[in-house]
Scaffold this active site. Structure first.
Site, PDB file in Angstrom:
ATOM      1  N   ARG A 176      -4.160   4.763   3.973  1.00  0.00           N
ATOM      2  CA  ARG A 176      -3.380   5.189   2.952  1.00  0.00           C
ATOM      3  C   ARG A 176      -2.665   6.487   3.186  1.00  0.00           C
ATOM      4  O   ARG A 176      -2.308   7.308   2.253  1.00  0.00           O
ATOM      5  CB  ARG A 176      -4.098   5.269   1.403  1.00  0.00           C
ATOM      6  CG  ARG A 176      -4.504   3.896   0.975  1.00  0.00           C
ATOM      7  CD  ARG A 176      -4.013   2.968   0.905  1.00  0.00           C
ATOM      8  NE  ARG A 176      -4.543   1.730   0.450  1.00  0.00           N
ATOM      9  CZ  ARG A 176      -4.803   0.887   1.723  1.00  0.00           C
ATOM     10  NH1 ARG A 176      -4.396   0.977   2.857  1.00  0.00           N
ATOM     11  NH2 ARG A 176      -5.492  -0.192   1.348  1.00  0.00           N
ATOM     12  N   SER A 226      -4.633   1.370  -7.997  1.00  0.00           N
ATOM     13  CA  SER A 226      -5.935   2.128  -7.765  1.00  0.00           C
ATOM     14  C   SER A 226      -5.433   3.475  -7.649  1.00  0.00           C
ATOM     15  O   SER A 226      -4.765   4.071  -6.950  1.00  0.00           O
ATOM     16  CB  SER A 226      -6.513   1.599  -6.547  1.00  0.00           C
ATOM     17  OG  SER A 226      -6.853   0.361  -6.472  1.00  0.00           O
ATOM     18  N   GLU A 296      -5.312   8.828  -4.740  1.00  0.00           N
ATOM     19  CA  GLU A 296      -4.492   7.900  -3.843  1.00  0.00           C
ATOM     20  C   GLU A 296      -2.867   8.208  -4.519  1.00  0.00           C
ATOM     21  O   GLU A 296      -1.836   8.331  -3.713  1.00  0.00           O
ATOM     22  CB  GLU A 296      -4.639   6.186  -3.743  1.00  0.00           C
ATOM     23  CG  GLU A 296      -3.949   5.568  -3.072  1.00  0.00           C
ATOM     24  CD  GLU A 296      -4.194   4.101  -2.806  1.00  0.00           C
ATOM     25  OE1 GLU A 296      -5.632   4.030  -2.620  1.00  0.00           O
ATOM     26  OE2 GLU A 296      -3.505   3.159  -2.948  1.00  0.00           O
TER      27      GLU A 296
HETATM   28  C1  LIG Z   1      -0.525  -3.030 -10.052  1.00  0.00           C
HETATM   29  C2  LIG Z   1      -0.326  -2.230  -8.909  1.00  0.00           C
HETATM   30  C3  LIG Z   1      -1.255  -2.696  -7.789  1.00  0.00           C
HETATM   31  C4  LIG Z   1      -1.286  -1.954  -6.372  1.00  0.00           C
HETATM   32  N1  LIG Z   1      -1.642  -2.660  -5.385  1.00  0.00           N
HETATM   33  C5  LIG Z   1      -1.862  -1.970  -4.274  1.00  0.00           C
HETATM   34  C6  LIG Z   1      -2.450  -2.539  -3.062  1.00  0.00           C
HETATM   35  O1  LIG Z   1      -3.268  -3.610  -3.107  1.00  0.00           O
HETATM   36  N2  LIG Z   1      -2.441  -1.697  -1.881  1.00  0.00           N
HETATM   37  C7  LIG Z   1      -1.826  -0.571  -1.810  1.00  0.00           C
HETATM   38  O2  LIG Z   1      -1.840  -0.030  -0.736  1.00  0.00           O
HETATM   39  N3  LIG Z   1      -0.990  -0.082  -2.885  1.00  0.00           N
HETATM   40  C8  LIG Z   1      -1.260  -0.679  -3.869  1.00  0.00           C
HETATM   41  N4  LIG Z   1      -0.393  -0.035  -5.142  1.00  0.00           N
HETATM   42  C9  LIG Z   1       0.007   1.144  -5.185  1.00  0.00           C
HETATM   43  C10 LIG Z   1       1.800   1.247  -4.438  1.00  0.00           C
HETATM   44  O3  LIG Z   1       2.199  -0.223  -4.733  1.00  0.00           O
HETATM   45  C11 LIG Z   1       1.608   1.620  -2.794  1.00  0.00           C
HETATM   46  O4  LIG Z   1       1.263   2.719  -2.770  1.00  0.00           O
HETATM   47  C12 LIG Z   1       3.112   1.493  -2.649  1.00  0.00           C
HETATM   48  O5  LIG Z   1       3.290   1.387  -1.166  1.00  0.00           O
HETATM   49  C13 LIG Z   1       4.047   2.595  -3.194  1.00  0.00           C
HETATM   50  O6  LIG Z   1       5.403   2.217  -2.846  1.00  0.00           O
HETATM   51  P1  LIG Z   1       6.525   2.947  -3.780  1.00  0.00           P
HETATM   52  O7  LIG Z   1       8.109   2.242  -3.496  1.00  0.00           O
HETATM   53  O8  LIG Z   1       6.369   2.343  -5.136  1.00  0.00           O
HETATM   54  O9  LIG Z   1       6.521   4.261  -3.728  1.00  0.00           O
HETATM   55  P2  LIG Z   1       6.578   5.412  -4.733  1.00  0.00           P
HETATM   56  O10 LIG Z   1       5.311   5.198  -5.620  1.00  0.00           O
HETATM   57  O11 LIG Z   1       8.097   5.429  -5.580  1.00  0.00           O
HETATM   58  O12 LIG Z   1       6.234   6.728  -3.982  1.00  0.00           O
HETATM   59  C14 LIG Z   1       5.233   7.022  -3.309  1.00  0.00           C
HETATM   60  C15 LIG Z   1       5.636   7.970  -2.129  1.00  0.00           C
HETATM   61  O13 LIG Z   1       6.404   7.294  -1.229  1.00  0.00           O
HETATM   62  C16 LIG Z   1       7.441   7.993  -0.870  1.00  0.00           C
HETATM   63  N5  LIG Z   1       8.723   7.304  -0.585  1.00  0.00           N
HETATM   64  C17 LIG Z   1       9.003   6.147  -1.276  1.00  0.00           C
HETATM   65  N6  LIG Z   1      10.091   5.556  -0.606  1.00  0.00           N
HETATM   66  C18 LIG Z   1      10.165   6.384   0.848  1.00  0.00           C
HETATM   67  C19 LIG Z   1      11.366   6.323   1.593  1.00  0.00           C
HETATM   68  N7  LIG Z   1      12.188   5.350   1.763  1.00  0.00           N
HETATM   69  N8  LIG Z   1      10.981   7.124   2.911  1.00  0.00           N
HETATM   70  C20 LIG Z   1      10.110   8.328   2.534  1.00  0.00           C
HETATM   71  N9  LIG Z   1       9.166   8.464   1.564  1.00  0.00           N
HETATM   72  C21 LIG Z   1       9.137   7.555   0.524  1.00  0.00           C
HETATM   73  C22 LIG Z   1       7.984   8.991  -2.374  1.00  0.00           C
HETATM   74  O14 LIG Z   1       8.604  10.012  -2.128  1.00  0.00           O
HETATM   75  C23 LIG Z   1       6.417   9.058  -2.643  1.00  0.00           C
HETATM   76  O15 LIG Z   1       5.941  10.451  -2.303  1.00  0.00           O
HETATM   77  C24 LIG Z   1      -0.438  -0.760  -6.404  1.00  0.00           C
HETATM   78  C25 LIG Z   1       0.004  -0.362  -7.451  1.00  0.00           C
HETATM   79  C26 LIG Z   1       0.254  -0.887  -8.599  1.00  0.00           C
HETATM   80  C27 LIG Z   1       1.007  -0.461  -9.657  1.00  0.00           C
END
Ligand SMILES: Cc1cc2nc3c(=O)[nH]c(=O)nc-3n(C[C@H](O)[C@H](O)[C@H](O)COP(=O)(O)OP(=O)(O)OC[C@H]3O[C@@H](n4cnc5c(N)ncnc54)[C@H](O)[C@@H]3O)c2cc1C
Length: 305
Positions: A176, A226, A296
């Site tokens: 992570r 999570s 996380e």
């Molecule tokens: C219902 C639910 C279930 C989930 N299940 C999981 C799971 O099974 N496994 C898991 O690992 N995670 C899970 N997550 C968490 C989440 O989906 C992941 O961490 C995902 O990778 C976050 O991506 P995001 O685009 O939504 O990032 P955001 O939440 O928008 O941003 C997270 C970080 O990434 C950075 N970021 C985003 N895009 C870029 C880019 N292009 N370049 C550089 N930095 C960037 C942002 O600046 C921020 O700091 C879950 C979330 C929810 C709501």
């Protein structure tokens, strides 16, 4: 900051419909809470991304990158300056056994494209609601798989505004985390090296993971997934459950009754309530079991004045 001046500059390199002023970020985050962005910009080309970074640097304006908003809590006071969202850069293509996805594409859609092309290796990602950029940033993973296992390379912009192609190992992907925040990279694209597989078998794995997710996770409420990382030797959800915290509510935020590792926005929670509940869970688990739960989910933005 002179918002109007910066707005005009952003407009000049993108277009009016790609720059939103005073935009409520609860419309762009999975928790459905948080304040407003001064300026939310959604570029459509890599050149525009570079142009926006240049404007932020030249004008000395704070700059924040928002992915799909599924791992973020935006505080109630919102975010000053420019917030950039890459969701309009969402092309996914295949080249032999490789899937190449722009950073604003959803990782769920990327895994579906792999299925369509009979490619195996991205099944684990079929229910992770993040963008490709966010998935690389977090080294997202589930059910025994993670981005590190299948990412071959990424195209990023570094702090100097230079475009770099990096091998996956140059991103220091670990549980992570990655070095993306330390290096200040903006991910533009990821290439996933997959293997030829059998459509029915890949689909069966994805269906099974989807069933597990839907039966165990409180997907009926807004949440950020999570909240905590898995502490070495323990499971965060089990520690929270054994601390008797399930159902605990502060304002509209509640420790999920379905999955103790989730905090849900049950009833119009504020970010302040959500964050207070996170701290309460951390303190209670520390007192009961001596284990520190590391978040996380990322918390960004400003408190309400
Ligand atoms: C219902 C639910 C279930 C989930 N299940 C999981 C799971 O099974 N496994 C898991 O690992 N995670 C899970 N997550 C968490 C989440 O989906 C992941 O961490 C995902 O990778 C976050 O991506 P995001 O685009 O939504 O990032 P955001 O939440 O928008 O941003 C997270 C970080 O990434 C950075 N970021 C985003 N895009 C870029 C880019 N292009 N370049 C550089 N930095 C960037 C942002 O600046 C921020 O700091 C879950 C979330 C929810 C709501």
């Amino acid at each position: 900051m002179n918002n109007h001046h910066v707005y005009e500059k952003l407009n000049n390199i993108t277009s009016e419909q790609n720059v939103m002023v005073n935009e409520p970020l609860k419309n762009h985050t999975y928790t459905r809470l948080g304040g407003r962005a001064d300026l939310l910009v959604t570029p459509e080309t890599y050149e525009q991304v570079m142009g926006i970074v240049k404007i932020a640097n030249e004008e000395g304006v704070p700059f924040t990158l928002l992915g799909n908003g599924s791992n973020l809590i935006v505080k109630d006071g919102g975010i000053r300056g420019i917030v950039m969202n890459l969701n309009k850069l969402n092309e996914i293509k295949t080249d032999g056994t490789k899937v190449i996805a722009q950073s604003g594409a959803r990782i769920i859609d990327t895994s579906r494209e792999a299925l369509k092309q009979n490619l195996t290796g991205l099944e684990f990602a079929c229910g992770i609601p993040g963008s490709v950029g966010g998935a690389l940033y977090m080294n997202a993973g589930a059910y025994g798989g993670e981005i590190k296992d299948c990412l071959e390379s990424a195209i990023v912009i570094d702090r100097n505004g230079d475009l770099l192609t990096l091998n996956a190992d140059e991103l220091d992907l670990e549980y992570r985390r990655s070095n993306i925040p330390d290096k200040g990279y903006i991910v533009l694209e990821g290439t996933f090296a997959l293997k030829e597989g059998n459509y029915e078998e890949i689909k069966a794995v994805m269906d099974d993971l989807t069933f597990k997710r839907e039966s165990k996770q409180p997907l009926e409420y807004p949440s950020c997934g999570s909240v905590f990382k898995r502490p070495p030797g323990y499971f965060a959800g089990k520690l929270i459950q054994d601390s008797g915290l399930q159902g605990t509510q502060i304002g509209g935020a509640q420790v999920s009754l379905k999955h103790a590792g989730f905090i849900v926005n049950k009833d119009n929670a504020t970010a302040e309530e959500y964050i207070r509940l996170i701290r309460h869970v951390q303190t209670t688990v520390k007192d009961k079991f001596g284990v520190s739960l590391e978040r996380e989910v990322r918390i960004i933005g400003e408190d309400l004045e």
